[in-house]
Write a protein that holds these residues in place. Structure first.
Motif, PDB file in Angstrom:
ATOM      1  N   ALA A 139      -4.751   7.287   4.717  1.00 36.03           N
ATOM      2  CA  ALA A 139      -3.628   7.454   4.282  1.00 36.03           C
ATOM      3  C   ALA A 139      -2.825   6.596   5.552  1.00 36.03           C
ATOM      4  CB  ALA A 139      -3.257   8.702   3.911  1.00 36.03           C
ATOM      5  N   ILE A 140      -3.214   6.797   6.747  1.00 33.10           N
ATOM      6  CA  ILE A 140      -2.460   6.354   7.821  1.00 33.10           C
ATOM      7  C   ILE A 140      -2.258   4.837   7.495  1.00 33.10           C
ATOM      8  CG2 ILE A 140      -2.558   5.717  10.338  1.00 33.10           C
ATOM      9  CD1 ILE A 140      -3.682   8.644  10.498  1.00 33.10           C
ATOM     10  N   LYS A 147       0.081   3.824   5.205  1.00 35.68           N
ATOM     11  CA  LYS A 147       1.506   3.773   5.572  1.00 35.68           C
ATOM     12  C   LYS A 147       1.815   2.518   6.695  1.00 35.68           C
ATOM     13  CE  LYS A 147       4.664   6.748   7.972  1.00 35.68           C
ATOM     14  NZ  LYS A 147       4.926   8.144   8.788  1.00 35.68           N
ATOM     15  N   ARG A 165       0.766  -0.355   6.172  1.00 33.51           N
ATOM     16  CA  ARG A 165       0.975  -1.467   5.411  1.00 33.51           C
ATOM     17  C   ARG A 165       2.505  -1.491   5.019  1.00 33.51           C
ATOM     18  NH1 ARG A 165       1.852  -3.138   0.218  1.00 33.51           N
ATOM     19  NH2 ARG A 165       0.769  -5.192  -0.330  1.00 33.51           N
ATOM     20  N   ASP A 166       3.072  -0.275   4.688  1.00 30.93           N
ATOM     21  CA  ASP A 166       4.439  -0.213   4.262  1.00 30.93           C
ATOM     22  C   ASP A 166       5.333  -0.727   5.503  1.00 30.93           C
ATOM     23  OD1 ASP A 166       3.712   0.472   1.679  1.00 30.93           O
ATOM     24  OD2 ASP A 166       4.156   2.409   2.131  1.00 30.93           O
ATOM     25  N   LEU A 167       4.888  -0.102   6.512  1.00 29.70           N
ATOM     26  CA  LEU A 167       5.699  -0.628   7.847  1.00 29.70           C
ATOM     27  C   LEU A 167       5.643  -2.116   8.329  1.00 29.70           C
ATOM     28  CD1 LEU A 167       4.810   2.297  10.209  1.00 29.70           C
ATOM     29  CD2 LEU A 167       6.977   1.827   9.124  1.00 29.70           C
ATOM     30  N   ALA A 193       2.807   4.830  12.266  1.00 30.15           N
ATOM     31  CA  ALA A 193       2.065   5.080  10.861  1.00 30.15           C
ATOM     32  C   ALA A 193       1.359   6.529  11.299  1.00 30.15           C
ATOM     33  CB  ALA A 193       1.066   4.228  10.587  1.00 30.15           C
TER      34      ALA A 193
END
Length: 517
Positions: free
Chosen positions: A73-74, A77, A79-81, A200
């Motif tokens: 999951a990190i 996140k 990837r979004d950042l 993240a």
């Protein structure tokens, strides 16, 4: 758009895994486009590597206990950042490497694809899997995946983000810690992304960045890591493989290449000529999978050479932080000397320069024109040795059979490109090439971007693979856990050894009727 500010580099410098940074000797980092000083980076020591490993080993024990889904999951996140901060990340890449914007974006795409792929598929790859046991119904056998421990990662300068962060992602999701030695010319490319990983939620001690010379920092990493990921020259890779073998640890290495392209009768030469400029000159040819040899059937060679030369002469060079130009700078003066040396040697020994062939200090201190050579012979330096610059040689061949034979006649086997009259013909040729990846109707992009498929080299182009299931499983140790149920293999009370063995025999015979798994 200017290079990142001094304040930006100061912020990123604080992420280096070195105590008392301000008291350390530093190396100057230059903006490749101009040769002017951008900032400095502290030089690490073997003691810094020791400290990083001590912290990493402690952090790794706790990290490995987290559920796979939680670890993954990190990176979702991250990837979004990365998407949110991609323009800044590309600025850093251009400043340190001299890439054009499109090539900097390739690095972003690699990290986005890898973080998404492994975040989505890690549980499937890493969760325990039950297989057929010794005695059906009486033995349960499960394969578990344990992390290696602390992975050492020695990153190159040509794609310093894609070939560090993208390699670290599966290692970390698999439950390992990572200690990275970035190339001394491009440390901030790694640090800019590590900042996002920390944001993240990645524990800081779990991924340590120690800049410094390979002879010191790299050697210390190899001496302590539990697995090594290396991208660089074949000569260095061979030396590192020997060191890893002496310690009985694994290594994955993507090494050099002298990658061929085959162009057959029936191929659309307008399309091939345009695509060949990308295949040969992207990132100024400083790409392990870049094409350096082109084999063209003699019947179409003149037409192809003319079209390719026209496309190459229109391949614009420049220093802007935008998408205007297609041709990037070389990384250093040493690289300019290598490229100039190969071209000058070929020219002096009778090669014909069809396009390019000159350094371009008027554009920038480290620019060299995209260059096409013909009439290249065996005694020329560029014939068999990797140039790693914007230089390609064209060879006429009588037919496809000769093209395949010559394409395979090399100590390397990293990438190849095939252009034919149709897909079926191209794929048939591809199947006969001894290369870890072959692109039909393109140069390198499709295989490089197919992160679900393995990527790596045959022969002296490396060992191991990145991407796909192999790209994460290599960072684990398979552990077999076999549980005996009801009875074990010892003779039960009341039975003689002979009677018990005769009773087992029919059970063993039943195994041949069971489906394999």
């Amino acid at each position: 758009m200017p290079a990142p500010s001094a304040a930006t580099f100061d912020r990123l410098r604080s992420l280096v895994a070195i105590d008392d940074i301000d008291a350390r000797q530093s190396k100057v980092i230059e903006e490749v486009f101009t040769g002017k000083e951008l900032t400095t980076i502290p030089i690490g020591t073997a003691a810094d590597v020791d400290a990083a490993f001590a912290k990493a080993r402690k952090a790794q024990v706790e990290w490995a206990q987290r559920p796979i889904k939680e670890r993954a999951a990190i990176f979702a996140k991250f990837r979004d950042l990365l998407m949110k901060n991609r323009e800044f990340i590309m600025d850093v890449a251009q400043a340190e490497t001299g890439k054009v914007r499109a090539n900097a974006q390739e690095e972003i795409v690699s990290m986005l694809l890898n973080s998404r792929y492994y975040a989505q598929n890690a549980v499937e790859f890493l969760e325990p899997k039950q297989v057929q046991g010794l005695l059906p119904g009486l033995t349960k056998t499960v394969i578990r995946r344990q992390p290696k421990g602390v992975v050492g990662l020695i990153a190159p300068w040509n794609y310093p983000m894609a070939l560090s962060i993208s390699d670290a992602i599966p290692a970390l999701i698999a439950g390992n810690a990572v200690v990275v030695k970035p190339d001394s010319q491009t440390p901030y490319c790694v640090l800019a992304n590590v900042e996002l990983l920390y944001e993240a939620g990645l524990p800081r001690d779990l991924m340590a960045i120690v800049p410094g010379p390979g002879s010191v920092v790299g050697a210390a990493i190899v001496a302590q890591c539990d697995y090594l990921m290396f991208t660089g020259s074949t000569a260095t890779g061979l030396a590192l493989a020997e060191q890893c073998a002496a310690r009985l640890i694994g290594i994955s290495a993507e090494l050099g290449g002298k990658n061929p392209m085959i162009v057959t009768k029936g191929a659309n030469l307008d399309t091939v000529a345009e695509a060949a400029t990308r295949a040969c000159f992207s990132n100024a040819g400083q790409l392990c999978v870049s094409i350096e040899r082109i084999y063209v059937e003699d019947e179409i060679a003149d037409e192809f050479i003319r079209k390719f030369a026209d496309a190459t002469n229109n391949f614009s060079m420049g220093t802007s932080y935008d998408y205007v130009h297609k041709m990037s700078s070389l990384i250093s003066e040493d690289q300019v000397k290598t490229v100039s040396g190969h071209v000058d040697d070929a020219r002096a020994k009778g090669a014909t320069v069809i396009a390019g062939g000159n350094a371009r200090p008027d554009v920038g201190p480290r620019f060299y024109e995209p260059t096409i050579l013909t009439d290249v012979t065996e005694e020329m330096e560029c014939c068999r040795n990797e140039t790693f610059g914007p230089v390609v040689s064209i060879y006429r061949v009588a037919d496809v059979e000769e093209a395949i034979a010559k394409a395979n006649d090399t100590k390397y086997g990293l990438n190849a490109s095939v252009w034919a009259a149709n897909d079926a013909e191209g794929e048939a040729i591809a199947a006969r090439l001894r290369a870890g990846s072959v692109n039909v109707n393109e140069g390198y992009g499709p295989s490089m971007g197919s992160v679900a498929a393995p990527m790596g080299g045959m022969k002296e182009s490396g060992l191991g693979r990145r991407h796909g299931p192999d790209g994460i499983l290599k960072y684990t140790e398979p552990q077999t856990v076999a549980t005996s149920r009801v009875v074990n293999l010892g003779t039960p009370p009341g039975f003689s050894d002979e009677t018990w063995q005769k009773m087992l025999t029919p059970l063993l015979d039943v195994v041949k009727y069971l489906p394999g798994r």
